[in-house]
Design a protein around this motif. Structure first.
Motif, short mmCIF file in Angstrom:
data_model
loop_
_atom_site.label_atom_id
_atom_site.label_comp_id
_atom_site.label_asym_id
_atom_site.label_seq_id
_atom_site.Cartn_x
_atom_site.Cartn_y
_atom_site.Cartn_z
N CYS A 1 42.59 49.77 46.67
CA CYS A 1 41.45 48.85 46.71
C CYS A 1 41.95 47.42 46.90
O CYS A 1 43.11 47.11 46.58
CB CYS A 1 40.57 48.97 45.46
SG CYS A 1 41.38 48.54 43.94
N ALA A 2 41.08 46.58 47.46
CA ALA A 2 41.36 45.15 47.56
C ALA A 2 40.83 44.51 46.28
O ALA A 2 39.66 44.69 45.93
CB ALA A 2 40.69 44.55 48.78
N CYS A 3 41.69 43.80 45.57
CA CYS A 3 41.30 43.23 44.28
C CYS A 3 40.81 41.79 44.47
O CYS A 3 41.12 41.15 45.48
CB CYS A 3 42.47 43.30 43.32
SG CYS A 3 42.97 45.00 42.97
N PRO A 4 40.05 41.27 43.48
CA PRO A 4 39.51 39.92 43.62
C PRO A 4 40.61 38.89 43.87
O PRO A 4 41.67 39.02 43.23
CB PRO A 4 38.84 39.67 42.26
CG PRO A 4 38.68 41.03 41.65
CD PRO A 4 39.74 41.88 42.20
N SER A 5 40.33 37.89 44.69
CA SER A 5 39.20 37.73 45.61
C SER A 5 39.71 37.54 47.02
O SER A 5 39.25 36.69 47.75
CB SER A 5 38.35 36.52 45.22
OG SER A 5 37.71 36.73 43.98
N GLN A 6 40.71 38.35 47.40
CA GLN A 6 41.23 38.32 48.77
C GLN A 6 41.29 39.74 49.32
O GLN A 6 41.66 40.66 48.60
CB GLN A 6 42.65 37.72 48.84
CG GLN A 6 42.74 36.22 48.62
CD GLN A 6 42.89 35.85 47.16
OE1 GLN A 6 43.45 36.62 46.38
NE2 GLN A 6 42.37 34.71 46.77
N VAL A 7 40.97 39.87 50.61
CA VAL A 7 40.98 41.20 51.23
C VAL A 7 42.39 41.78 51.32
O VAL A 7 42.56 42.98 51.49
CB VAL A 7 40.36 41.18 52.64
CG1 VAL A 7 38.85 41.05 52.57
CG2 VAL A 7 40.96 40.09 53.50
N ASP A 8 43.41 40.92 51.21
CA ASP A 8 44.78 41.44 51.34
C ASP A 8 45.47 41.61 49.98
O ASP A 8 46.66 41.84 49.92
CB ASP A 8 45.61 40.54 52.27
CG ASP A 8 45.68 39.10 51.78
OD1 ASP A 8 45.05 38.78 50.75
OD2 ASP A 8 46.35 38.30 52.45
N ILE B 1 34.96 41.15 42.76
CA ILE B 1 34.65 42.17 43.76
C ILE B 1 35.90 42.96 44.13
O ILE B 1 36.91 42.38 44.55
CB ILE B 1 34.05 41.55 45.04
CG1 ILE B 1 32.88 40.62 44.73
CG2 ILE B 1 33.63 42.65 46.02
CD1 ILE B 1 32.35 39.84 45.93
N TYR B 2 35.84 44.27 43.96
CA TYR B 2 36.89 45.19 44.41
C TYR B 2 36.36 45.94 45.62
O TYR B 2 35.20 46.36 45.62
CB TYR B 2 37.24 46.21 43.30
CG TYR B 2 37.87 45.60 42.08
CD1 TYR B 2 37.10 44.96 41.11
CD2 TYR B 2 39.25 45.68 41.87
CE1 TYR B 2 37.69 44.39 39.99
CE2 TYR B 2 39.84 45.12 40.75
CZ TYR B 2 39.05 44.47 39.81
OH TYR B 2 39.64 43.91 38.70
N LEU B 3 37.19 46.10 46.65
CA LEU B 3 36.77 46.86 47.83
C LEU B 3 37.52 48.18 47.88
O LEU B 3 38.74 48.21 47.71
CB LEU B 3 37.09 46.08 49.11
CG LEU B 3 36.51 44.67 49.24
CD1 LEU B 3 36.97 44.03 50.56
CD2 LEU B 3 34.99 44.69 49.17
N GLY B 4 36.79 49.27 48.13
CA GLY B 4 37.44 50.57 48.20
C GLY B 4 36.68 51.52 49.10
O GLY B 4 35.70 51.14 49.75
N SER B 5 37.12 52.75 49.13
CA SER B 5 36.51 53.76 50.01
C SER B 5 35.24 54.31 49.35
O SER B 5 35.06 54.19 48.14
CB SER B 5 37.48 54.90 50.24
OG SER B 5 37.52 55.74 49.10
#
Lengths: 417, 166
Positions: free
Chosen positions: A269-276, A391-395
């Motif tokens: 997952c992408a962790c707060p707060s950068q997509v990388d 915000i965390y980004l994941g599948s």
């Protein structure tokens, strides 16, 4: 010397025999997309520039998605201006409630293999999944294209990304693109083209590839391209003969090659707060959440909903879980397949197709101290609520598994359609 | 040769367009209505403090994120004279040129100045901080043409014959 995929598309368009990175060329635009949030500005600039007629109304697509359904009283102004411009210019490709622009552009076959397409949204890179060179521009440049049908571009260098092997069952294409972003960093492909290839890519559905092209812009890339194959042809309604020229040559000049063994990849997952800011799910497992979001132009397609439904079948979500299909067609297909009923029974909030929550305008805005695991493409500060939202980004698989426990959770197998 | 001096505001790496102007303010009718929310998630006080001619110095990948053209327009509306960053995101770079906002690429000045310092810019030649000079490149010709025309709107007006030549 051979040509990369982007070089071939530009050569095909311009008739120039061999283009080289850094060269500035003017292309004939095959299609453009304007969305609701910028149509008033594009229409204004078009007139201010002294244009009266679109260069070709058939090549212009207007899609309302960021503001559908309207969340604020001033939103409908954009629809009125868009409708008036479309009527005045004789435009027929207008979608007012059909879904998110980046889903509709390939689903409706406006963007096809080998085309050059520009849109007023940064995620216009999405159509690279069908071998279309597509990228985002501002509304002033859009106004220039509306009048002239042309745009200057700089021929980009290409980074080749090779993914060979078989993906673990719980790893989705979202995990791959997040891993690539973590390796390239948020500016690692700025001005460059990404070209995805390898045996794992060949196995992927067009939908899975679309997730990767969608997020190519998050490392600054101008586009994220996949050479078309049988699956692309079926999806885009073209023949293999028509696209036989669309591939990167082995002897082309690639500025860099990244190689991944699919078997080594894990859910991330992408962790707060950068997509990388990428971490393995195993490193952040157990982090308490307040909300889960499954949807958007990144991950609101049928196999994403199928994956969520399979994981949530017979269970109840522990936290607010918002599901947003990427288009009306996907919504209908998901209803037909029974996914919507499974998700509703599990306690999900199912919304109309649109951009609402991903762009922080409506449908699940968060507040100070809250955490969300979301399947969309950006976790920038303040994007889905206040600047104190994490915000965390994941599948979709990770999101659905986490919805059940209310904590970031290692997913089980995804569904591949 | 154009030369100007301004007070420096320092920002970090990856200043994205959601920071420059959050989506929720994009539906406000004009750039003037929006500009008070410039940099709101990160530095909400900035629009009230930035003076005409000030300079923004930032790290890498300035303007990453969305295609919103309001981002350079707001920086221009705050009367910032130019942005100096280590690198720029692609769409922001194009949008800035098209709106006549000067962007300068340099990766040394970040260590040479701090917020509140003054900095002199000799366009296409050098940045001057204290007694040190840092060379800067000029832009490609096709971009200078758009900048010199005063942005893409004026360039198109000229093409369409509705701009009276000065």
């Amino acid at each position: 010397m051979g040509s990369t995929l982007i070089e071939k598309i530009i050569q095909h368009n311009t008739g120039i025999e061999k283009v080289t990175p850094g060269q500035i060329v003017t292309v004939d635009v095959d299609r453009v997309m304007i969305h609701d949030i910028f149509i008033p500005f594009a229409a204004d600039k078009f007139k201010e520039m002294g244009f009266t007629k679109l260069w070709d109304p058939d090549k212009v697509v207007l899609i309302y998605d960021h503001m559908v359904p309207a969340a604020k009283v001033e939103d409908s102004r954009h629809f009125r201006i868009g409708d008036a411009f479309a009527a005045e210019q004789g435009m027929t490709h207008v979608h007012r409630t059909d879904g998110i622009c980046h889903q509709l552009m390939t689903e409706m076959r406006y963007a096809k293999p080998g085309d050059i397409v520009f849109g007023t949204d940064s995620h216009t890179t999405t159509y690279g999944s069908v071998g279309c060179f597509s990228t985002g521009i501002g509304y002033t440049e859009m106004a220039g294209i509306l009048g002239t049908g042309k745009l200057w571009i700089r021929v980009p260098e290409t980074i080749r990304v090779v993914i060979d092997g078989k993906l673990p069952d719980n790893v989705m294409s979202k995990d791959i693109i997040l891993r690539i972003l973590g390796d390239l960093r948020a500016d690692g492909a700025t001005y460059r083209s990404l070209e995805f290839t390898g045996s794992a890519v060949k196995e992927m559905s067009v939908a899975a590839r679309t997730t990767m092209s969608n997020m190519a812009v998050e490392c600054g890339a101008k586009c994220g391209l996949f050479a078309p194959d049988e699956k692309t042809c079926e999806y885009s309604g073209v023949s293999m003969e028509e696209v036989s020229w669309l591939y990167g040559d082995e002897d082309a000049e690639y500025v860099k090659t990244l190689t991944y063994r699919a078997e080594d990849l894990v859910p991330v997952c992408a962790c707060p707060s950068q997509v990388d800011n990428i971490k393995n799910i195993s490193e952040v497992e157990g982090t308490p959440l307040d909300q889960v979001f499954i949807g958007s132009c990144t991950n609101g397609r049928l196999e994403d909903l199928a994956t969520a439904a399979k994981i949530l079948e017979g269970k109840k979500v522990a936290i607010r879980t918002i599901v947003t299909p990427a288009s009306r067609q996907i919504y209908l297909d998901a209803v037909k397949a029974g996914y919507m009923s499974t998700l509703a029974k599990a306690g999900c909030i199912i919304t109309t197709p649109g951009c609402g929550l991903c762009c922080g305008r409506s449908g699940g805005i968060l507040t100070d101290g809250e955490r969300v695991l979301a399947t969309n493409n950006r976790n920038f500060l303040g994007r889905m609520g206040t600047n104190k939202v994490q915000i965390y980004l994941g599948s979709p698989a990770s999101a659905a598994a986490s919805a059940v426990t209310g904590r970031i959770t290692m997913p089980e197998a995804a569904v591949r359609l | 040769m154009k030369e100007f001096t301004g007070k420096v505001w320092v920002l970090g790496d990856d200043i994205d367009t959601d920071i420059i102007i959050p989506t929720e303010y994009l539906a406000l009718p004009t750039i003037d209505d929006m500009k008070q929310y410039g940099f709101y998630p990160l530095r909400p006080e900035l629009p009230g403090l930035i003076q005409e001619g000030d300079i923004i110095v930032a790290g890498k990948n300035f303007g990453c994120g969305s295609s919103r053209e309001q981002a350079p327009e707001i920086i221009k509306a705050l009367k910032v004279s130019c942005v100096i960053a280590k690198s720029y995101a692609r769409i922001f770079f194009r949008n800035s040129i098209n709106n006549g906002l000067l962007l300068i690429e340099n990766d040394q000045i970040q260590d040479a100045v701090k917020e509140g310092d003054t900095l002199t810019v000799r366009v296409g030649e050098a940045l001057v901080a204290g007694d040190k000079e840092y060379p800067i490149a000029s832009l490609p010709d096709n971009l200078m043409e758009i900048l010199n025309a005063g942005g893409l709107v004026r360039a198109m007006q000229r093409r369409n014959g509705i701009l009276k030549e000065d």
